[in-house]
Design an enzyme around this catalytic site. Structure first.
Site, PDB file in Angstrom:
ATOM      1  N   VAL A 189       0.861  -1.169   0.000  1.00  0.00           N
ATOM      2  CA  VAL A 189       0.000   0.000   0.000  1.00  0.00           C
ATOM      3  C   VAL A 189       0.902   1.225   0.000  1.00  0.00           C
ATOM      4  CG1 VAL A 189      -0.188   0.210   2.516  1.00  0.00           C
ATOM      5  CG2 VAL A 189      -2.012   1.118   1.065  1.00  0.00           C
ATOM      6  N   SER A 190       0.535   2.199  -0.787  1.00  0.00           N
ATOM      7  CA  SER A 190       1.281   3.450  -0.798  1.00  0.00           C
ATOM      8  C   SER A 190       0.705   4.371   0.261  1.00  0.00           C
ATOM      9  CB  SER A 190       1.203   4.124  -2.165  1.00  0.00           C
ATOM     10  OG  SER A 190      -0.118   4.568  -2.430  1.00  0.00           O
TER      11      SER A 190
END
Length: 493
Positions: free
Chosen positions: A10-11
């Site tokens: 996940v960014s």
């Protein structure tokens, strides 16, 4: 038990906007693995990293290494876009999974490669992969063709012998030392009448290496003699007659066009008359002799004779090719007797003016050459028109951009205009009266000068002026045979 690698990513931006949580993904995937009774080998986490590429993600690269080493045989992700957002990277990963027999599962999309729908997904990805490969090949071909049309060579690894090209430079430059060897090779072939084998031996004996520091061979010499690079031209798709073309290059020539054209004409004549090899100095009739009994072509046959003093001498004979196949019983004929029979035939023609056939005049030959040139030019023009249609289709499909399309179209139009000018010039060319070369002139010349010629000069004369010598032989006293030239068919000049 399937050793599963759980991959989560996940960014920072995604977590803030969409509420993706690394821990939430990890827990759901571990629970799903427990339900499926899969063993979890490791959890690979790329936290706060974008999915635009693979290279910048340490966890996914560690997982790839574990797959290659056989530690992981099943990959589980929450969504496909957690694995990658890049189509090319997805294709790469799916191919990697297939190569190492690693299953792939996505929890949200219900993709499981062990099910029919999962396998269908992999096949769809494969179709896209094949489509992408074909697009890359097509773009590469277009790029190569455009490069050649602009006058640049495609020699990406090693330029032609006689030229250098430094890294980053488009135009090859003349290597003066190698260029001198190139000129010498053309001179040895055209003016000194040396065969490709003789030229290669000459260069090897002088310790002159090829561009790749290897020895010269017949094929490398032949490739040099037929390379249009040396007259300032570049060529494309030499093995595909439908796509092949030659055009003006941006580099400097090494030899003149006249010498190059003379070389090509000589190679063509030799190829027709001698097939795979040029006549040797002591067997210069090879490629021209035909059996009067069956019409078969005659080939050389070495007769080894051992003298009393221990010396071994090779006596050159000619035999009918069909004798070898056991379909003709014509006798072997020695080179010496063929030579004498050739002289007798020429000397016994009493009335030269009564000869029934005169070869084509130079004018007729020129007309024939012009026709062949026109046919070739029309074919080139047709190929270019076909290429224009292909480029339009390629542009419409989105394979190339507008700038590339305009550049290629402009290059093709320029070449079409050049071809059209050449066609117009040939069609408007007026016939000119030229002096004819008659068969009687050739025979007079043979009578007067044959014995003064060297073997090399005799060989060259025969290649240029004679197509066929029909020979018969007859046994006398069961041992010796009488050789007679029945007919000589002269080349059309």
């Amino acid at each position: 038990m399937m050793e599963t690698g759980i991959y989560v990513r996940v960014s920072t931006e995604e977590q803030a906007q969409e509420g993706y949580s690394i821990r939430a993904q990890e827990q759901k995937l571990k629970d799903f693995s427990r339900i499926k009774e899969w063993g979890v080998y490791d959890v690979y986490i790329d936290d706060g990293i974008s999915g635009k590429n693979i290279a910048d993600r340490p966890a996914i690269n560690r997982m790839i290494e574990d797959i290659k080493n056989g530690k992981v045989n099943n990959v589980l992700v929450f969504k496909i876009d957690r694995l990658t957002r890049n189509t090319a990277d997805l294709i790469y990963l799916v191919n990697l999974f297939n190569t190492y027999n690693c299953a792939f599962n996505s929890l949200s999309e219900s993709i499981d490669t062990q099910t029919a729908s999962g396998r269908m997904f992999i096949k769809i990805i494969g179709i896209f992969a094949e489509f992408e490969r074909e697009n890359i090949i097509e773009r590469t071909k277009i790029g190569f063709e455009r490069k050649v049309r602009e006058g640049y060579t495609l020699a990406t690894r090693t330029p032609s012998y006689g030229y250098d090209r430094k890294i980053g430079e488009k135009i090859q430059t003349v290597n003066e030392y190698e260029a001198s060897i190139v000129r010498e090779v053309f001179d040895m072939f055209v003016n000194k009448h040396m065969s490709c084998l003789e030229i290669s031996k000459n260069l090897n004996s002088r310790n002159i290496p090829t561009k790749e520091n290897a020895q010269w061979h017949t094929r490398t010499i032949k490739n040099m003699l037929t390379n249009c690079n040396y007259v300032g031209m570049v060529r494309y798709a030499t093995k595909d007659p439908n796509r092949h073309f030659e055009t003006d290059g941006a580099h400097e020539p090494i030899i003149s066009k006249e010498l190059y054209e003379e070389t090509q004409n000589l190679i063509q004549k030799i190829s027709v008359k001698c097939y795979t090899k040029r006549p040797k100095e002591d067997s210069y009739f090879i490629g021209l002799l035909y059996c009067a009994k069956c019409g078969g072509k005659m080939v050389t046959h070495g007769n080894y004779i051992k003298h009393i003093d221990g010396r071994t001498v090779v006596k050159v004979d000619y035999r009918c090719r069909n004798y070898i196949k056991k379909t003709c019983d014509a006798c072997n004929v020695s080179h010496k007797k063929v030579e004498q029979a050739f002289r007798d035939y020429i000397n016994n023609i009493a009335d030269l003016n009564a000869l029934d056939a005169i070869p084509m005049s130079e004018q007729q030959t020129q007309e024939k050459q012009n026709k062949n040139l026109l046919d070739g030019l029309y074919r080139q023009k047709k190929n270019l028109e076909h290429k224009e249609k292909e480029i339009v289709s390629t542009y419409i499909s989105g394979t190339i951009g507008l700038d590339d399309y305009m550049n290629i179209k402009k290059s093709i139009e320029k070449e079409k205009n050049n071809i059209s000018e050449k066609i117009q010039e040939l069609e408007n060319k007026k016939e000119q009266e030229v002096e004819t070369i008659k068969k009687e002139d050739i025979i007079k010349n043979i009578r007067e000068n044959w014995d003064l010629l060297t073997n090399l000069e005799k060989r060259q004369f025969l290649i240029n002026f004679v197509d066929k010598i029909i020979v018969s032989s007859q046994k006398v006293n069961g041992r010796n045979n009488i050789v007679k030239v029945e007919d000589i068919q002269f080349s059309k000049l």
